[in-house]
Design an enzyme around this catalytic site. Structure first.
Site, PDB file in Angstrom:
ATOM      1  CG  LEU A 355     -24.487 -18.172  -5.572  1.00  0.00           C
ATOM      2  CD1 LEU A 355     -23.522 -18.337  -6.736  1.00  0.00           C
ATOM      3  CD2 LEU A 355     -24.639 -19.493  -4.825  1.00  0.00           C
ATOM      4  N   GLY A 358     -22.477  -7.561  -2.682  1.00  0.00           N
ATOM      5  CA  GLY A 358     -21.487  -6.573  -2.298  1.00  0.00           C
ATOM      6  C   GLY A 358     -21.890  -5.212  -2.806  1.00  0.00           C
ATOM      7  CB  SER A 362     -27.244  -9.624  -5.447  1.00  0.00           C
ATOM      8  OG  SER A 362     -27.595  -8.655  -4.476  1.00  0.00           O
ATOM      9  CG  ASP A 473     -14.107  -4.945  -2.692  1.00  0.00           C
ATOM     10  OD1 ASP A 473     -13.689  -4.702  -1.548  1.00  0.00           O
ATOM     11  OD2 ASP A 473     -15.280  -5.269  -2.929  1.00  0.00           O
TER      12      ASP A 473
END
Length: 681
Positions: A355, A358, A362, A473
């Site tokens: 999907l 980062g 994953s 983040d």
């Protein structure tokens, strides 16, 4: 005498019109909803008390079984009681310094009443839980939090001889050989009547003895009676000799029997601990006698060997299929599930459908055996031990908010660290803002609601949890959208997973370039205001519908926030900043509000940035927002134009845009100073 329905929802009888004398008011007699200004406590002078009481069922508002009380002679401690007696949950003592209840930090007084000034309610639900709910634009009540967090923790929720299961689509179900006592009440979410036997027990000595049905991996909240028995058979006999005994269990030379109706039985999935086995007493007619053997005799002895081989093959195939289809789980710390790594491999088809990904790893799509979809994130570069990982994950797993992605469970086997979340069918915000061919163009109303919902989720992490949680983040990729495009902040709390020490966060986690606050880049310890900066940068992308930084064909960097800030400061037409795909279809006041908030959020000094709670109030229109100053960082970019151009307003040249930007910079070299308090409002 007049009757008045006041603005706060209080229905009062007054002595006369405009009279201050109240003869009677509904706030003194609350039902199942706690409204602002209403009292829920004990009047020692009148020896009266106010309680919240649930409805009987989903259609009958008469008095139900569950009620919320203030405990007498306590330090502000609230109890939830069943039938006015047994209490099964407490909010803990009130801390006057921190303004929270020790057992439920979400239940702050200002949170109950204000709830970020949205339409909200606090109810004693017929599920036996207290709930904080908010009214969404989708015209539905959405739960922010509930206590107890698990419905099966509610005392006698499912009634006698029934089983409660959090994993099943049906919360309450009957034990084997039992049937629902009142199907009408059951369909109205009133399970208190429980289940009844299909056949009555036989306690007479001259009839066939009752038998027992085994129930494995169960959790019984009621305490049984303990008896002395040397074997399982002796324990069984002891139960049969008591006509009121309905179940027994024998383990490690300990015999336990249950007398009367069986309550508070909870079913746990296979492999879950702690679970136990017990035996439910049934009429002999309900169970086949195991001593009666089949009269079928094989006539061809030569085929026995072949039949055994075929049977072995079938059993092996079934075993392999069940092993691949069953998820071995273990519930820890409330509702979190500890998944086996192999089962997540099966669920994700060996991590084949990616999907996204980062800095932490994953994410893959998976499907559980019950057909529910999940998102599995494989963490990388996570160095702490299993005990610390589990402790921190369990802390994050208890956080529930409508704008936070729910953590369903985790996997920790050896060096394998995985997190399991709810699957979001509409993907990430980034996917829709990037205008891909198969993505949906978000209209302004939807964008504004996503911005507001994201702010609410972050405000909850920063201000409403027991410990402040910094996301670290914030970016469009980490804002996921459910089936109704309700925003869910994802990957929250990963900074805590890496380590609670901020210096460790600085060395192991750098967030995403373009969203990092100046103090983080310079190496100083960060606060929640680092998330505010990232959120502000993301707001600019809500407006423009594209990345803040883009590379033009001639190699120059296009940086949208700089041009936007100058446009906002000079009082220009903000519709020029809007995503062309929206064709200027935006609410002007909302556009002004969101642009100003974005500029305040990206101020260089963190003390000049608003808190996320203030951001929520501004976006809701409760607080006005002053004209912001251009941050020094953006001013420097304005002054250095050899390598920077700005997004043009229409078809005008870059030179015209740059000239306007220089003019704006000159007029804002000495902005009026203001305190951080004024800046935030």
């Amino acid at each position: 005498m007049v009757a008045v329905l006041e603005d706060d929802g209080n229905f009062a009888l007054k002595a006369a019109p405009n009279s201050s004398v109240t003869l009677w008011q509904s706030f003194d007699y609350p039902t199942h909803t706690w409204l602002p200004s209403a009292k829920l406590g004990i009047d020692k002078r009148k020896n009266t008390s106010q309680t919240l009481t649930s409805w009987k069922n989903a259609e009958d508002p008469s008095t139900g079984l569950f009620s919320l009380h203030l405990q007498p002679f306590s330090d502000g401690e609230y109890y939830i009681r069943w039938n006015g007696s047994n209490h099964y949950w407490t909010g803990g003592k009130w801390d006057n310094q921190t303004k929270i209840f020790s057992g439920v930090p979400e239940m702050r007084a200002n949170y109950i009443y204000d709830s970020f000034n949205t339409i909200s309610r606090f109810v004693m639900d017929l599920s036996g839980q207290i709930k904080q709910e908010s009214w969404l634009p989708s015209q539905a009540w959405t739960m922010f939090w509930s206590k107890p967090s698990q419905q099966c923790e509610v005392y006698r929720l499912c009634g006698p001889f029934s089983v409660c299961s959090e994993q099943s689509e049906v919360l309450c179900s009957c034990l084997p050989r039992f049937s629902i006592s009142s199907p009408m009440d059951w369909n109205r979410s009133d399970w208190s009547g429980g289940c009844k036997r299909n056949s009555n027990l036989n306690c007479a000595a001259d009839v066939e003895k009752d038998r027992f049905w085994p129930m494995s991996n169960m959790k019984l909240h009621d305490d049984p009676q303990s008896l002395v028995a040397g074997s399982d058979q002796e324990c069984r006999t002891a139960c049969l000799s008591n006509c009121s005994c309905t179940a027994y269990a024998f383990k490690d030379n300990n015999c336990s029997i249950w007398i009367g109706d069986l309550f508070n039985v909870e079913w746990l999935k296979q492999g879950t601990t702690p679970g136990r086995s017990f035996y439910v007493r049934l009429a002999a007619s309900e169970i086949k006698d195991p001593s009666k053997k089949s009269n079928v005799i094989a006539t061809v002895t030569g085929s026995v060997g072949a039949a055994v081989v075929i049977l072995a093959i079938v059993l092996f195939a079934v075993w392999r299929w069940r092993r691949g289809a069953t998820v071995t789980t273990k519930i820890v710390e409330g509702s979190l599930i500890a998944f086996a790594y192999r089962d997540l491999q099966v669920a994700t088809k060996n991590f084949s459908e990616k999907l996204g990904g980062g800095g932490f790893g994953s994410v893959f799509k998976g499907t559980l055996p019950d057909s529910s979809h999940i998102a599995v994130k494989k963490l990388e570069s996570i160095s702490q031990g299993e005990k610390q990982f589990r402790m921190e994950v369990s802390t994050i797993g208890t956080i529930q908010h409508v704008n936070l992605v729910r953590l369903r469970g985790f996997c920790s086997e050896g060096d394998k660290r995985l997190l399991v979340y709810d699957f979001m069918p509409n993907g990430s915000l980034d996917y829709h803002l990037s205008h891909r061919k198969d993505s949906k163009t978000l209209d302004w109303k939807m964008r504004y609601q996503i911005a507001l919902g994201t702010a609410r989720g972050l405000a909850y992490l920063h201000e409403k949890c027991r410990d402040c949680i910094i996301h670290c983040d914030i970016k469009p990729e980490n804002i996921l959208l459910d089936a109704e495009f309700c925003p869910k902040v994802a990957d929250f709390g990963l900074a805590k997973l890496v380590g609670r020490d901020f210096s460790r966060v600085l060395t192991t986690m750098r967030g995403t370039r373009g969203y990092l606050a100046p103090e983080w880049i310079s190496g100083v310890a960060i606060t929640a205001k680092a998330d505010v900066y990232s959120y502000g940068m993301m707001l600019f992308e809500f407006v423009s519908g594209r990345r803040n930084s883009e590379l033009s064909e001639n190699g120059a960097i296009k940086f949208f926030p700089t041009w936007a800030a100058s446009k906002i400061a000079e009082g220009g037409d903000l519709l020029d900043l809007l995503d062309p795909n929206l064709e200027t279809n935006a609410h002007t006041e909302e556009l002004t509000r969101i642009c100003r908030v974005a500029c305040w959020c990206v101020q260089d000094e963190e003390t000049h940035r608003p808190s996320m709670g203030k951001v929520v109030q501004i976006l809701e229109g409760v607080l006005d927002v002053n004209l912001p100053r251009i941050p020094r960082t953006l001013q420097l970019l304005l002054g250095n134009q050899e390598h920077i151009v700005f997004f043009t307003e229409s078809s005008s040249s870059n030179q015209n845009s740059q000239t306007k930007s220089n003019t704006s910079t000159a007029s804002l070299q000495n902005p009026n100073s203001s305190s951080s308090t004024k800046s935030e409002s």
